[in-house]
Design a protein around this motif. Structure first.
Motif, PDB file in Angstrom:
ATOM      1  N   CYS A 274      -4.552  -9.352  -1.285  1.00 57.32           N
ATOM      2  CA  CYS A 274      -4.364  -8.050  -1.927  1.00 57.32           C
ATOM      3  C   CYS A 274      -3.247  -8.084  -2.971  1.00 57.32           C
ATOM      4  N   LEU A 275      -2.152  -8.769  -2.649  1.00 61.92           N
ATOM      5  CA  LEU A 275      -1.060  -8.878  -3.623  1.00 61.92           C
ATOM      6  C   LEU A 275      -1.516  -9.647  -4.849  1.00 61.92           C
ATOM      7  N   LEU A 276      -2.309 -10.692  -4.642  1.00 63.31           N
ATOM      8  CA  LEU A 276      -2.862 -11.437  -5.778  1.00 63.31           C
ATOM      9  C   LEU A 276      -3.680 -10.509  -6.674  1.00 63.31           C
ATOM     10  N   THR A 277      -4.563  -9.706  -6.073  1.00 57.99           N
ATOM     11  CA  THR A 277      -5.373  -8.777  -6.859  1.00 57.99           C
ATOM     12  C   THR A 277      -4.503  -7.793  -7.621  1.00 57.99           C
ATOM     13  N   ALA A 278      -3.501  -7.238  -6.949  1.00 55.97           N
ATOM     14  CA  ALA A 278      -2.618  -6.265  -7.595  1.00 55.97           C
ATOM     15  C   ALA A 278      -1.893  -6.874  -8.785  1.00 55.97           C
ATOM     16  N   LEU A 279      -1.382  -8.087  -8.622  1.00 54.75           N
ATOM     17  CA  LEU A 279      -0.675  -8.743  -9.727  1.00 54.75           C
ATOM     18  C   LEU A 279      -1.618  -9.072 -10.873  1.00 54.75           C
ATOM     19  N   VAL A 280      -2.852  -9.448 -10.557  1.00 52.67           N
ATOM     20  CA  VAL A 280      -3.846  -9.691 -11.608  1.00 52.67           C
ATOM     21  C   VAL A 280      -4.087  -8.413 -12.412  1.00 52.67           C
TER      22      VAL A 280
ATOM     23  N   THR B 172      -5.041   3.395  -8.968  1.00 53.01           N
ATOM     24  CA  THR B 172      -5.476   4.595  -9.684  1.00 53.01           C
ATOM     25  C   THR B 172      -4.922   5.858  -9.027  1.00 53.01           C
ATOM     26  N   LEU B 173      -4.996   5.927  -7.699  1.00 53.51           N
ATOM     27  CA  LEU B 173      -4.592   7.133  -6.981  1.00 53.51           C
ATOM     28  C   LEU B 173      -3.085   7.217  -6.774  1.00 53.51           C
ATOM     29  N   GLY B 174      -2.456   6.095  -6.417  1.00 58.34           N
ATOM     30  CA  GLY B 174      -1.042   6.127  -6.055  1.00 58.34           C
ATOM     31  C   GLY B 174      -0.106   5.388  -6.983  1.00 58.34           C
ATOM     32  N   GLY B 175      -0.646   4.720  -8.021  1.00 60.67           N
ATOM     33  CA  GLY B 175       0.207   3.994  -8.943  1.00 60.67           C
ATOM     34  C   GLY B 175       0.654   2.649  -8.383  1.00 60.67           C
ATOM     35  N   PRO B 176       1.405   1.865  -9.163  1.00 58.45           N
ATOM     36  CA  PRO B 176       1.851   0.535  -8.722  1.00 58.45           C
ATOM     37  C   PRO B 176       2.670   0.571  -7.442  1.00 58.45           C
ATOM     38  N   GLY B 177       3.362   1.684  -7.186  1.00 55.83           N
ATOM     39  CA  GLY B 177       4.167   1.785  -5.975  1.00 55.83           C
ATOM     40  C   GLY B 177       3.348   1.691  -4.706  1.00 55.83           C
ATOM     41  N   ALA B 178       2.060   2.026  -4.784  1.00 50.41           N
ATOM     42  CA  ALA B 178       1.205   1.944  -3.605  1.00 50.41           C
ATOM     43  C   ALA B 178       1.121   0.505  -3.094  1.00 50.41           C
ATOM     44  N   VAL B 179       1.248  -0.468  -3.994  1.00 46.00           N
ATOM     45  CA  VAL B 179       1.188  -1.876  -3.591  1.00 46.00           C
ATOM     46  C   VAL B 179       2.370  -2.214  -2.692  1.00 46.00           C
ATOM     47  N   PHE B 180       3.545  -1.686  -3.025  1.00 40.44           N
ATOM     48  CA  PHE B 180       4.731  -1.915  -2.199  1.00 40.44           C
ATOM     49  C   PHE B 180       4.507  -1.421  -0.781  1.00 40.44           C
ATOM     50  N   TRP B 181       3.925  -0.223  -0.662  1.00 41.39           N
ATOM     51  CA  TRP B 181       3.715   0.353   0.663  1.00 41.39           C
ATOM     52  C   TRP B 181       2.564  -0.323   1.400  1.00 41.39           C
ATOM     53  N   MET B 182       1.642  -0.932   0.660  1.00 42.19           N
ATOM     54  CA  MET B 182       0.641  -1.781   1.298  1.00 42.19           C
ATOM     55  C   MET B 182       1.309  -2.971   1.985  1.00 42.19           C
TER      56      MET B 182
END
Length: 435
Positions: free
Chosen positions: A303-309, A81-91
């Motif tokens: 966390c990646l699993l959650t993001a992809l879901v 919500t705050l950083g968009g899908p790109g935030a997952v990459f930086w996670m």
């Protein structure tokens, strides 16, 4: 709310992002790329144990219990919500670097631990005994005691209330109070009882969540490639629109990715070393490898699993936030059972986090020399914090947890820089013996 958001982005500004990344890079070099050799070495452990602390498995579960929590569900949704899908990459970037950071934290925790008479280790110990910074050690310990009430209790109480409110006909505050009171007997049993409970809860909740998340991804398998492409392309957007390096470092995408990465896997935060420093493992590096794998499991798997879901189901564009977003994603497969599944999962995750952070807070109080009366009252404070937070919105508390993570990280990172040579020496000796 606005001032909390401003403080959060001030603490997680360019300096913090650079410091965490630089620490991870330094320790990656100092540990000879522990990310690449830790799994192979972990498959053939050969360490002896003492019998005056918790077992390495209990330490791993206690640490994972404090790590796997609301951040793996609501935290990832908040990052989107705050950083968009790109935030997952930086996670994921933060997790890769964090594997070396957490390995180093655990090496130092075991190397410098004390026996009082049970083992006691963590940043407060290695800052004092190893780095010769007793004042900074006390700052860390106090921040950890406070964070256990906030990150470890309040955020979890709010998450429990938010997750169960749609399915339990009770006020949010009463829901949080009821669950919190059930934990009191375990919390009052001290560190060993907390570790034993974590060793049961953590494997059950982790496997059940991975199975359900995997089911969602199998159902939406055709969307996975586009979701992965979106994560990568969105991560590069600050370079195009942010004005070069400064734009990259100040972009919320990176800030939220690193902040949620630290909140989720706690690498650099200094909390997990407290659990592992209390284990009966005699080899600092053997214990450190557990920490590296722990970061991988938490962020690169859960966390990646959650993001992809969230991305493959389109829930991230639903207008919902936090646990509501996650529930909508699982509802695409589980239907009306989704609120029940998320509610039960959050309770397990939150309970394990409360247990883990209570262990950390009690350990820091013991190191600070707290009297037995305060030690016995602290679990009551944990329960009260979790119960009262049931009436507070989870989104606001997630911002507070980011602030808490920064306050604990700064003194710990100073200790890691100061003692990085010790980590390097221990690693060289360990790898030489294992050849």
């Amino acid at each position: 709310m606005e001032w909390i958001l401003k403080l959060r982005y001030t603490l997680w500004g360019p300096f913090t992002v650079v410091l965490i990344a630089a620490t991870g890079l330094l320790l990656t070099l100092r540990t000879r790329g522990v990310q690449f050799w830790c799994v192979g070495q972990l498959l053939r452990p050969s360490s002896t144990r003492r019998q005056d602390g918790i077992t390495p498995f209990q330490a791993l579960c206690t640490s994972l219990g404090g790590t796997l929590g609301v951040g793996n569900l609501a935290g990832v949704a908040s990052a989107l919500t705050l950083g968009g899908p790109g935030a997952v990459f930086w996670m994921l970037v933060a997790a890769f670097l964090g594997m070396a950071t957490k390995y180093s934290e655990l090496v130092l925790a075991v190397k410098y631990r004390i026996h009082t008479p049970e083992p006691l280790g963590g940043p407060m110990v290695y800052l004092s005994r190893g780095a010769g910074l007793p004042g900074l050690a006390k700052v860390f310990a106090v921040c950890c005691v406070i964070s256990a009430l906030g990150t470890g209790a309040a955020a979890q109480g709010s998450a429990i209330a938010e997750a169960l409110a749609p399915i339990v006909p009770l006020p949010r505050g009463l829901i949080a109070l009821s669950v919190s009171l059930l934990l009191l007997p375990i919390l009052r049993g001290g560190g060993k009882r907390i570790a034993r409970a974590s060793a049961v809860l953590v494997p059950i909740m982790t496997v059940s969540y991975l199975v359900a998340g995997g089911w969602v991804l199998i159902t939406h398998a055709s969307e996975i490639p586009s979701a992965l492409a979106l994560i990568v392309s969105s991560a590069m957007e600050p370079l195009a629109c942010g004005g070069g390096l400064i734009g990259l470092l100040t972009a919320r995408t990176i800030s939220d990715g690193f902040a949620k990465g630290i909140f989720s896997n706690e690498a650099g935060m200094g909390s997990a070393p407290i659990a592992h420093g209390s284990s009966d493992c005699e080899s600092p590096c053997a214990e450190g490898m557990l920490g590296a794998v722990e970061v991988f499991v938490d962020t690169c798997v859960v966390c990646l699993l959650t993001a992809l879901v969230l991305l493959t189901t389109g829930a991230w564009q639903s207008g919902a936030d936090g646990l509501t977003m996650t529930t909508r994603a699982f509802a695409t497969v589980l239907g009306d059972a989704a609120p029940w599944f998320i509610g039960i999962t959050v309770v397990f995750l939150a309970v394990s986090t409360v247990l883990g952070w209570s262990f950390y807070g009690l350990a820091c109080l013991k190191w600070l020399g707290a009297r037995p009366t305060l030690l016995s009252l602290y679990p009551v404070g944990i329960v009260c914090s979790a119960a009262l937070a049931g009436c507070v919105p989870l989104t606001a508390l997630l911002l507070v947890t980011d602030i808490s993570a920064a306050c604990m990280s700064f003194p710990n990172l100073i200790g890691l820089w100061t003692l990085s040579g010790e980590v390097s020496a221990e690693t060289r000796r360990f790898l030489a013996r294992r050849k």
